[in-house]
Design a protein around this motif. Structure first.
Motif, PDB file in Angstrom:
ATOM      1  N   LYS A 159       0.934  -1.198   0.083  1.00 36.50           N
ATOM      2  CA  LYS A 159      -0.091  -0.113   0.089  1.00 36.50           C
ATOM      3  C   LYS A 159       0.950   1.107   0.005  1.00 36.50           C
ATOM      4  CE  LYS A 159      -3.798   2.101   2.474  1.00 36.50           C
ATOM      5  NZ  LYS A 159      -4.144   2.855   1.393  1.00 36.50           N
ATOM      6  N   LEU A 160       0.715   2.208  -0.814  1.00 38.45           N
ATOM      7  CA  LEU A 160       1.355   3.308  -1.120  1.00 38.45           C
ATOM      8  C   LEU A 160       0.707   4.486  -0.531  1.00 38.45           C
ATOM      9  CD1 LEU A 160       2.689   2.831  -4.777  1.00 38.45           C
ATOM     10  CD2 LEU A 160       3.895   2.320  -2.529  1.00 38.45           C
ATOM     11  N   PRO A 161       1.491   5.484   0.417  1.00 41.03           N
ATOM     12  CA  PRO A 161       0.972   6.585   0.793  1.00 41.03           C
ATOM     13  C   PRO A 161       0.670   7.752  -0.179  1.00 41.03           C
ATOM     14  CG  PRO A 161       3.245   6.714   1.285  1.00 41.03           C
ATOM     15  CD  PRO A 161       2.983   5.450   0.634  1.00 41.03           C
ATOM     16  N   LYS A 162      -0.278   8.469   0.527  1.00 43.26           N
ATOM     17  CA  LYS A 162      -0.658   9.709  -0.509  1.00 43.26           C
ATOM     18  C   LYS A 162       0.311  10.601  -0.129  1.00 43.26           C
ATOM     19  CE  LYS A 162      -5.668   9.067  -1.310  1.00 43.26           C
ATOM     20  NZ  LYS A 162      -6.808   8.739  -0.345  1.00 43.26           N
ATOM     21  N   VAL A 163       0.900  11.429  -1.357  1.00 44.68           N
ATOM     22  CA  VAL A 163       1.711  12.557  -0.976  1.00 44.68           C
ATOM     23  C   VAL A 163       1.140  13.711  -1.801  1.00 44.68           C
ATOM     24  CG1 VAL A 163       3.684  11.068  -0.932  1.00 44.68           C
ATOM     25  CG2 VAL A 163       3.192  11.759  -3.252  1.00 44.68           C
ATOM     26  N   ASN A 164       2.004  14.918  -1.493  1.00 46.56           N
ATOM     27  CA  ASN A 164       1.764  16.193  -1.943  1.00 46.56           C
ATOM     28  C   ASN A 164       2.683  16.363  -3.275  1.00 46.56           C
ATOM     29  OD1 ASN A 164       0.861  18.685  -2.226  1.00 46.56           O
ATOM     30  ND2 ASN A 164       2.228  19.753  -0.907  1.00 46.56           N
ATOM     31  N   GLY A 165       2.205  16.270  -4.401  1.00 42.42           N
ATOM     32  CA  GLY A 165       3.171  16.211  -5.507  1.00 42.42           C
ATOM     33  C   GLY A 165       2.338  16.739  -6.968  1.00 42.42           C
ATOM     34  N   TYR A 166       3.444  16.238  -7.866  1.00 42.31           N
ATOM     35  CA  TYR A 166       2.898  16.821  -9.234  1.00 42.31           C
ATOM     36  C   TYR A 166       2.235  15.299 -10.112  1.00 42.31           C
ATOM     37  CZ  TYR A 166       5.509  20.862  -8.190  1.00 42.31           C
ATOM     38  OH  TYR A 166       6.065  21.847  -7.841  1.00 42.31           O
ATOM     39  N   MET A 184      10.113   7.129   1.818  1.00 38.08           N
ATOM     40  CA  MET A 184      11.180   6.241   1.048  1.00 38.08           C
ATOM     41  C   MET A 184      10.312   5.206   0.006  1.00 38.08           C
ATOM     42  SD  MET A 184      14.746   4.948   2.103  1.00 38.08           S
ATOM     43  CE  MET A 184      14.328   3.219   2.475  1.00 38.08           C
ATOM     44  N   PHE A 185      10.124   5.613  -1.028  1.00 35.56           N
ATOM     45  CA  PHE A 185       9.703   4.664  -2.146  1.00 35.56           C
ATOM     46  C   PHE A 185      10.638   3.813  -2.470  1.00 35.56           C
ATOM     47  CE2 PHE A 185       5.339   6.097  -2.616  1.00 35.56           C
ATOM     48  CZ  PHE A 185       5.410   7.612  -2.275  1.00 35.56           C
ATOM     49  N   TYR A 186      10.242   2.443  -3.035  1.00 39.53           N
ATOM     50  CA  TYR A 186      11.101   1.460  -3.908  1.00 39.53           C
ATOM     51  C   TYR A 186      10.597   0.995  -4.975  1.00 39.53           C
ATOM     52  CZ  TYR A 186       9.170  -2.024  -0.584  1.00 39.53           C
ATOM     53  OH  TYR A 186       8.492  -2.804  -0.161  1.00 39.53           O
ATOM     54  N   VAL A 187      11.329   0.608  -5.851  1.00 34.71           N
ATOM     55  CA  VAL A 187      11.065  -0.092  -6.895  1.00 34.71           C
ATOM     56  C   VAL A 187      11.992  -1.283  -7.058  1.00 34.71           C
ATOM     57  CG1 VAL A 187      10.273  -0.382  -9.505  1.00 34.71           C
ATOM     58  CG2 VAL A 187       9.687   1.666  -8.254  1.00 34.71           C
ATOM     59  N   LYS A 188      11.623  -2.614  -6.993  1.00 32.07           N
ATOM     60  CA  LYS A 188      12.763  -3.634  -6.735  1.00 32.07           C
ATOM     61  C   LYS A 188      12.385  -4.475  -7.928  1.00 32.07           C
ATOM     62  CE  LYS A 188      13.581  -5.190  -2.454  1.00 32.07           C
ATOM     63  NZ  LYS A 188      13.519  -5.921  -1.392  1.00 32.07           N
ATOM     64  N   ASP A 189      13.500  -5.084  -8.497  1.00 31.58           N
ATOM     65  CA  ASP A 189      13.392  -6.061  -9.576  1.00 31.58           C
ATOM     66  C   ASP A 189      14.503  -6.888  -9.276  1.00 31.58           C
ATOM     67  OD1 ASP A 189      15.794  -5.513 -11.168  1.00 31.58           O
ATOM     68  OD2 ASP A 189      14.780  -3.668 -11.711  1.00 31.58           O
ATOM     69  N   GLY A 215      11.462  17.795  -4.164  1.00 34.99           N
ATOM     70  CA  GLY A 215      12.313  18.119  -2.883  1.00 34.99           C
ATOM     71  C   GLY A 215      12.931  16.696  -2.364  1.00 34.99           C
ATOM     72  N   GLY A 216      12.871  15.476  -3.130  1.00 35.66           N
ATOM     73  CA  GLY A 216      13.533  14.649  -2.620  1.00 35.66           C
ATOM     74  C   GLY A 216      14.879  14.018  -3.277  1.00 35.66           C
ATOM     75  N   ARG A 217      15.215  12.496  -3.160  1.00 36.22           N
ATOM     76  CA  ARG A 217      16.501  12.196  -3.388  1.00 36.22           C
ATOM     77  C   ARG A 217      16.099  10.950  -4.307  1.00 36.22           C
ATOM     78  NH1 ARG A 217      18.314  10.336   1.150  1.00 36.22           N
ATOM     79  NH2 ARG A 217      16.354  11.048   2.260  1.00 36.22           N
ATOM     80  N   ILE A 218      16.991  10.305  -5.336  1.00 38.95           N
ATOM     81  CA  ILE A 218      16.840   9.331  -5.603  1.00 38.95           C
ATOM     82  C   ILE A 218      18.202   8.453  -5.903  1.00 38.95           C
ATOM     83  CG2 ILE A 218      16.991  10.150  -8.188  1.00 38.95           C
ATOM     84  CD1 ILE A 218      15.045   8.085  -8.857  1.00 38.95           C
ATOM     85  N   TRP A 219      18.348   7.274  -5.641  1.00 40.59           N
ATOM     86  CA  TRP A 219      19.590   6.344  -5.868  1.00 40.59           C
ATOM     87  C   TRP A 219      19.068   4.986  -6.235  1.00 40.59           C
ATOM     88  CZ3 TRP A 219      17.077   7.784  -1.573  1.00 40.59           C
ATOM     89  CH2 TRP A 219      16.835   6.803  -0.277  1.00 40.59           C
ATOM     90  N   VAL A 220      20.298   4.159  -6.301  1.00 35.35           N
ATOM     91  CA  VAL A 220      19.935   2.790  -7.016  1.00 35.35           C
ATOM     92  C   VAL A 220      20.822   2.026  -5.944  1.00 35.35           C
ATOM     93  CG1 VAL A 220      21.752   2.830  -8.639  1.00 35.35           C
ATOM     94  CG2 VAL A 220      19.834   1.123  -8.758  1.00 35.35           C
ATOM     95  N   GLU A 221      20.192   0.713  -5.536  1.00 33.08           N
ATOM     96  CA  GLU A 221      21.293  -0.080  -4.874  1.00 33.08           C
ATOM     97  C   GLU A 221      20.940  -1.338  -5.303  1.00 33.08           C
ATOM     98  OE1 GLU A 221      20.273  -0.076  -0.562  1.00 33.08           O
ATOM     99  OE2 GLU A 221      20.753   2.005  -0.473  1.00 33.08           O
ATOM    100  N   TYR A 276      15.460   3.608  -5.038  1.00 29.86           N
ATOM    101  CA  TYR A 276      14.891   4.361  -4.032  1.00 29.86           C
ATOM    102  C   TYR A 276      14.763   5.774  -4.262  1.00 29.86           C
ATOM    103  CZ  TYR A 276      16.237   0.208  -1.078  1.00 29.86           C
ATOM    104  OH  TYR A 276      16.399  -1.113  -0.428  1.00 29.86           O
ATOM    105  N   PHE A 277      13.529   6.270  -3.780  1.00 28.38           N
ATOM    106  CA  PHE A 277      13.301   7.777  -4.042  1.00 28.38           C
ATOM    107  C   PHE A 277      12.340   8.228  -2.739  1.00 28.38           C
ATOM    108  CE2 PHE A 277       9.627   6.281  -6.482  1.00 28.38           C
ATOM    109  CZ  PHE A 277       8.812   7.126  -6.063  1.00 28.38           C
ATOM    110  N   THR A 278      12.841   9.550  -2.310  1.00 24.89           N
ATOM    111  CA  THR A 278      12.082   9.764  -1.316  1.00 24.89           C
ATOM    112  C   THR A 278      11.194  11.036  -1.564  1.00 24.89           C
ATOM    113  OG1 THR A 278      13.928  11.413  -0.719  1.00 24.89           O
ATOM    114  CG2 THR A 278      14.116   9.418   0.450  1.00 24.89           C
ATOM    115  N   ILE A 279      10.200  11.232  -0.932  1.00 23.45           N
ATOM    116  CA  ILE A 279       9.029  12.272  -1.227  1.00 23.45           C
ATOM    117  C   ILE A 279       8.940  12.910   0.287  1.00 23.45           C
ATOM    118  CG2 ILE A 279       6.915  13.040  -1.968  1.00 23.45           C
ATOM    119  CD1 ILE A 279       8.494  12.201  -4.380  1.00 23.45           C
TER     120      ILE A 279
END
Ligand code: ADP
Length: 374
Positions: A260-267, A306-311, A353-359, A369-372
């Motif tokens: 379940k993903l949280p609602k955020v203030n965004g575009y 902190m959202f993530y998309v893992k494959d 206003g967030g960051r994105i990176w890969v692990e 990962y990316f943060t909002i």
């Protein structure tokens, strides 16, 4: 220090610890007469700081010890003090015997007799020269930083306008090349050597690729320009994105696990693009030896999600973990692409206003990962 040890020092009266505390304190102490506003007594620290002997300073009116710039404030404070007001950490400027000035914080307390009348004040000055110096250098650094931020924003704007204009203008000659090529093909259908048709095919392919690149640059330069922030539901957006990829998901047996993903203030349009790029890559860079699996979720963190998309795909050599977020930077040429998707993701996340990176995914594949901010 016990008394015996104190005796060995050269403090005037080591047995009178109150006197030691009063005179050797790092703060400046004084007592003021409420009727005459004159100095009744003060400690040695104050005499030294102002460059007077105690004989010279005792009996001076307090206005002689303050810089003219703060006389009005001292007058108001003194009046208030006589009425019973508390004086606490008032910023004032003190004048030394040699005319030099320095900033202090004044705090004063009234000492009263048993009728409640003020006998004198117990006042304290704290030298804040160092704090003021730090404050002013901080102010200067802040001004410089603000200036740099403004310049950077301006440069960014110019760069975006430049990208927009260039890509817009590149479309016209490209359309001409395409048009002329069509005319040549139509006019010379039967009387050209067969290899020419192969060449025409190459040119058409390159033109189509160039068109795609121009479109993506245009799209990139327009990101966030006209959008407004609103309450965005990433779960809904994820469903829309998965519908866009429904064919690939079905044909390639992609397993998708959604938290379940949280609602955020965004575009919302940009958020769609962000998930579309990450999910699209997770599907594209799959390892043919295993059933593709994609997990999407969000972790609650202080002040941000902190959202993530893992494959479980081919994974990423971490040597390239920064490079892949730059424009047109591709690592694996075995897969089709423009090398713009992750640059787009970075711009979108930073817009929020967030960051994105890969692990590297702990088992196999990669995890973006990316943060909002909340
Ligand atoms: P494109 O997908 O068009 O090549 P991107 O900017 O989306 O461009 O990605 C840049 C590079 O990052 C890709 O070429 C690929 O090497 C790497 N990459 C992106 N996503 C993944 C992923 N999920 N797994 C492995 N490699 C990836």
């Amino acid at each position: 220090m016990n008394l015996h040890e104190l005796e060995k020092t050269n403090i005037r009266d080591p047995y009178n610890s109150h006197e030691v505390l009063y005179h050797e304190s790092p703060e400046m102490f004084m007592s003021i007469c409420p009727k005459t506003a004159k100095l009744i007594t003060c400690n040695i620290t104050l005499c030294k700081a102002l460059g007077y002997t105690s004989k010279e300073i005792i009996g001076k009116n307090i206005f002689e010890l303050y810089d003219e710039s703060c006389h009005d404030r001292v007058r108001t404070l003194f009046k208030g003090f006589l009425k019973g007001n508390i004086v606490e950490n008032e910023e004032l400027v003190v004048r030394k015997k040699d005319g030099n000035v320095f900033p202090v914080l004044l705090s004063a307390k009234a000492v009263r007799n048993n009728k409640g009348e003020i006998l004198f004040s117990n006042s304290c000055w704290r030298d804040i020269t160092k704090i003021k110096e730090l404050e002013s250098s901080l102010k200067k650094s802040n001004q410089l930083l603000n200036q740099k931020v403004k310049e950077l924003a301006q440069k960014n704007k110019e760069l975006e306008q430049f990208a927009y204009i260039v890509s817009h203008d590149l479309n016209t000659p490209l359309r001409n090349i395409k048009g002329v090529l069509n005319l040549i093909q139509e006019d010379s259908e039967s009387d050209v050597p067969p290899t020419w048709n192969t060449y025409f095919g190459y040119i058409n392919q390159s033109v189509a690729r160039m068109e795609r690149l121009i479109d993506t640059i245009l799209e990139f330069s327009k990101l966030g320009v006209k959008s407004e922030k609103q309450l965005v539901d990433p779960s809904l957006i994820l469903n829309e994105v998965l519908e866009d990829f429904a064919l690939e998901v079905k044909e390639q047996n992609v397993m998708v696990c959604k938290e379940k993903l949280p609602k955020v203030n965004g575009y919302s349009v940009e958020f769609h693009m962000l998930l579309q790029n990450l999910i699209g890559n997770a599907i594209k860079f799959q390892n043919k030896e295993r059933t593709p699996k994609i997990e999407v979720g969000a972790i609650d963190q202080e002040g941000e999600w902190m959202f993530y998309v893992k494959d479980n795909g081919i994974g990423i050599n971490l040597e390239y973990k920064h490079k892949i977020f730059s424009f047109f930077k591709r690592v694996n040429e075995d897969f089709k692409g423009t090398g713009i998707g992750l640059a787009q993701c970075k711009k979108i996340v930073e817009l929020h206003g967030g960051r994105i990176w890969v692990e590297r995914n702990k088992d196999v594949g990669s995890c973006f990962y990316f943060t909002i901010p909340k």
